[in-house]
Enzyme design. Sequence first.
Site, PDB file in Angstrom:
ATOM      1  N   SER A 113     -74.355  15.372  61.632  1.00  0.00           N
ATOM      2  CA  SER A 113     -74.512  15.906  60.285  1.00  0.00           C
ATOM      3  C   SER A 113     -75.002  14.790  59.368  1.00  0.00           C
ATOM      4  CB  SER A 113     -73.197  16.534  59.808  1.00  0.00           C
ATOM      5  OG  SER A 113     -73.410  17.335  58.671  1.00  0.00           O
ATOM      6  N   GLU A 214     -81.068  19.820  64.155  1.00  0.00           N
ATOM      7  CA  GLU A 214     -80.015  20.821  63.991  1.00  0.00           C
ATOM      8  C   GLU A 214     -79.730  20.928  62.499  1.00  0.00           C
ATOM      9  OE1 GLU A 214     -76.460  20.454  63.055  1.00  0.00           O
ATOM     10  OE2 GLU A 214     -76.985  18.458  62.299  1.00  0.00           O
ATOM     11  N   HIS A 278     -73.465  21.675  64.507  1.00  0.00           N
ATOM     12  CA  HIS A 278     -72.323  22.366  63.891  1.00  0.00           C
ATOM     13  C   HIS A 278     -71.970  23.612  64.710  1.00  0.00           C
ATOM     14  CE1 HIS A 278     -74.107  19.943  60.670  1.00  0.00           C
ATOM     15  NE2 HIS A 278     -72.932  19.962  60.083  1.00  0.00           N
TER      16      HIS A 278
END
Length: 310
Positions: A113, A214, A278
Amino acid sequence: MALPPHHPVPALPKEGLIGLIAPAGPAPLDTEKAIQWMRARGHELRIFPGVYEKDTYLAGSDEVRLNDLHAAFADPEIKAIICLRGGYGTPRLLDRIDFDLLKRNPKPFVGYSDITALHLAISRYAGFVTFHGPLLNADLLGDKEPPTVTSFFSLLRGQVKAGSALNHPAAYPLTTVEPGIAHGRLLGGNLSIIAATMGTPYQIDPEGVILFIEDINEPLYRIDRLLTQLRLAGTLHKLGGVLVGDVAGVDVEALNRLLEQTFAPLRIPVLSGWRSGHCDPNLTLPMGALVTLDAGEKRLVLEQDVVISR
């Protein structure tokens, strides 16, 4: 032409001490649960001060978070570093990191992230393999599916050797968006962070790279906008291939149509649906490592050892 692979880092040994830092956002930590979780797997956990701090949406001030990052790398007792959570905060640190210190003390560094900003910066200025993998709170203590933990420890301990295909659970089918085979350095992470670093000294060097992306909380039109930004910046045209992880909250068929529209003109292999990001499970990927992506056969093969025995 593909760039050379990054240097492997020392493997996480049995009973090796793991350092916990919070370079991005804050989160409450069940300290006893975290310590016992690690002990059950043979490791002690050293928790750095910033883990317990909170400065609005940051886990402590920039100084606290930067000091913890430096201290964790400098401490010879720490054999691997894992991050508490993502959120936001790591881009604020990039121009103050002592990359010479990191180069002198390479060790497995794990997160995803917002931690993508650190992966990109370490890739460019320290040149060793890092790991796009689980965060302590959301993943390891979040009781995610077993492949999350298996993938994490097998890569850090050196159980996955050069020439091995990285395991992907059969329960989660992969999609060949564009067939083909590409050989290059695996780099990337969170698409929003990759785009946010464009035009800075920490942007991704895309030449021959297998780009991993992502994201979460980004509707399809924003994913389109982010990919278009990379295309207009000239980044996508230099890639060797693309591995697409979880894009949480976006319809898979619509996403794959967008990926086809974006990458078909480039004639590079694109494989979608890899369970990293995630998602549950969240598989660990070695950033900076040399890999072969076979999108038609839906395989990702490690072409170098990413850790070395101490």
